[in-house]
Design an enzyme around this catalytic site. Structure first.
Site, short mmCIF file in Angstrom:
data_model
loop_
_atom_site.label_atom_id
_atom_site.label_comp_id
_atom_site.label_asym_id
_atom_site.label_seq_id
_atom_site.Cartn_x
_atom_site.Cartn_y
_atom_site.Cartn_z
N LYS A 78 0.84 -1.20 0.00
CA LYS A 78 0.00 0.00 0.00
C LYS A 78 0.87 1.25 0.00
CE LYS A 78 -3.95 1.98 2.52
NZ LYS A 78 -4.85 1.83 3.69
N SER A 153 -9.69 1.94 2.94
CA SER A 153 -8.83 2.69 2.04
C SER A 153 -7.82 1.82 1.28
CB SER A 153 -8.06 3.75 2.83
OG SER A 153 -7.23 3.13 3.81
N SER A 177 -9.98 -0.48 7.07
CA SER A 177 -9.40 -0.30 5.74
C SER A 177 -8.70 -1.51 5.14
CB SER A 177 -8.42 0.88 5.76
OG SER A 177 -9.12 2.08 5.89
#
Length: 484
Positions: A78, A153, A177
């Site tokens: 990420k 996210s 997330s």
């Protein structure tokens, strides 16, 4: 054999036996990326040249007898996790040109294992969002339905795993997330106990809530990745003084007699009926494996969303004060220092980030601190106490991961409250600091994945993985793949 479609636990023994070379794996992975990335848009940065260099290093390690657990495995990271010398943007224009001068602890551990970095995945800007629509670069699509969001996210990481654009990925979880995108994309996502995995090198959103964890194709893969990334880190003052253990040891162990708590507050009006049916089916399946369902109450659940959005935004307004255009990132010139700060932040931050900074600054202001922030911290303690009381009666808590399957792109972006409520079942876990996993438990009539959430006691990731693995192995859902 398309090597990109294999699981982590399938590739590791093949590499060990010399039946597959790391170079061959990344050829298949990048071939897949070339085929589908134009549709899915899971990545912000692809590290193609770097990946081939890392594959050579992995092969040298294998030939010299220095193979580690994840040697030669292609993993996506990420884009809020620092990778030295590799663009790390947090999906924000304010960090469009930020190349970290240091490595995060989790990626350092992966580097020590001679992993292969495929790229940095898309996300909601500074991890603020539940759909990956808040990225400053592009919107990631759900591989199961390209008109729908992948969740957020960590939407890029979940979409990349679901689309076989990597073997596994790392995400971060502040209010759901990792778990919510895993649910929407039909993969496995584990949020470890707060402090179990080092946050050093994770760009901070809300420091008392953030936690890094794995997003994988199956439960055993999550256990394997946890073996590498967990453990105490002196570089992180919030890191728990607990060393990593072998989480794979518990896979396949008996689950008969385990008490699973079913919180009545998690079966609410407004929840998608198909989600409710899939969760009830999953509970029946766990019952057939010998688990004992027990109705429990988590009475302060109704205050969780409000509590979270006061605490998280307050911490964010403080953490994001450092982005001012002086040392790194975007700089917009002004006639004086104050104007430079204002112009840089105004142009660099997106709408949702600005909204949360404003909300957090308001909550921390002198006139409202007692009424909002202090009160939210008190309610957080009550929520934590709810979990402690529940775990006196049961071993685990079983809930839906999200109140609905993946929603359409654009459906909630203009309604912040509706967007925030999509994390209603995951937020309490972060407030309490306990671990939880999401794994597939079926599909809606439209063919969209539904996720089952299993919540455990602090530092009982092994137990969560044991129960999740037992459920996974008795159902076919983890074998389903999107048709891209």
């Amino acid at each position: 054999m398309e090597l990109n479609k294999l699981k982590l636990t399938e590739l590791v023994p093949l590499i060990s036996k010399g039946e597959v070379r790391p170079h061959e794996i990344i050829i298949d992975v990048f071939k897949r990326v070339q085929e589908v990335e134009g549709k899915v848009k899971a990545y912000i940065t692809l590290t193609v040249e770097k990946a081939y260099d890392m594959a050579r290093e992995a092969e040298n390690a294998i030939f010299s007898g220095k193979k580690s657990l994840l040697t030669g495995i292609p993993i996506a990271v990420k884009d809020n996790i620092c990778t030295k010398g590799i663009l790390t943007t947090c999906a924000s224009k304010i960090l469009y040109n930020f190349y970290p001068p240091y490595e995060s602890t989790v990626t350092s551990k992966l580097l020590n294992n001679k992993y292969i970095l495929i790229g940095k995945t898309n996300m909601d800007e500074f991890a603020m969002g539940s759909s990956t629509e808040n990225s400053g670069f592009h919107v990631t699509k759900n591989p199961w339905d390209l008109e729908r969001v992948p969740g957020g996210s960590s939407g890029g990481s979940a979409a990349a795993v679901a689309a076989d654009e990597c073997i596994a990925a790392l995400g971060s979880d502040t209010g759901g997330s990792i778990r919510q995108p895993a649910s929407f994309c039909g993969v496995v996502g584990l949020k470890p106990t707060y402090g179990r995995v080092s946050r050093f090198g994770l760009v901070a959103f809300a420091s008392s809530l953030d936690q890094i964890g794995p997003i994988t194709k199956c439960v055993a893969d999550a256990a394997l990745l946890m073996n590498v990334i967990s453990g105490h880190d002196p570089m992180d003052s919030t890191s728990a003084p607990i060393e990593s253990s072998d989480f794979t040891e518990y896979l396949g162990k008996e689950v008969k007699g385990i008490k699973i708590g079913i919180p009545k507050e998690y079966f609410i009006e407004g929840m998608d009926k198909e989600v409710e049916e899939r969760i009830k089916d999953a509970i029946k399946e766990l019952e057939s494996l010998g688990c004992i369902p027990v109705e429990i109450s988590l009475p302060h659940t109704e205050y969780a969303v409000a509590t979270y959005y006061i605490i998280a935004t307050s911490e964010a307004s403080s953490n994001l004060a450092r982005y001012d255009g002086v040392k790194y990132g975007l700089r917009v010139q002004g006639k004086d220092l104050l104007e430079m700060y204002m112009k840089t932040r105004s142009r660099g931050f997106g709408t949702e980030v600005k909204r949360r900074i404003m909300l957090g600054t308001y909550s921390l202001s002198a006139g409202y601190y007692e009424a909002y922030y202090k009160k939210a911290q008190q309610v957080r303690t009550l929520i934590k106490n709810d979990f402690e009381k529940a775990f006196e009666k049961v071993d685990f808590i079983v809930t839906p991961t999200a109140p609905s399957p993946a929603f359409k792109i654009g459906e909630k972006i203009d309604d912040p409250l509706q967007m925030y409520l999509s994390d209603i079942f995951t937020i309490s876990v972060n407030l309490a600091g306990v671990p939880a996993i999401s794994l597939p438990c079926g599909f809606s009539e439209k063919g969209l994945p539904v996720g089952l959430q299993i919540i455990g006691k602090p530092f009982d990731e092994a137990g969560i993985l044991q129960l999740a693995y037992a459920y996974e192995q008795s159902t076919p859902w983890h074998k389903m793949k999107p048709l891209l």
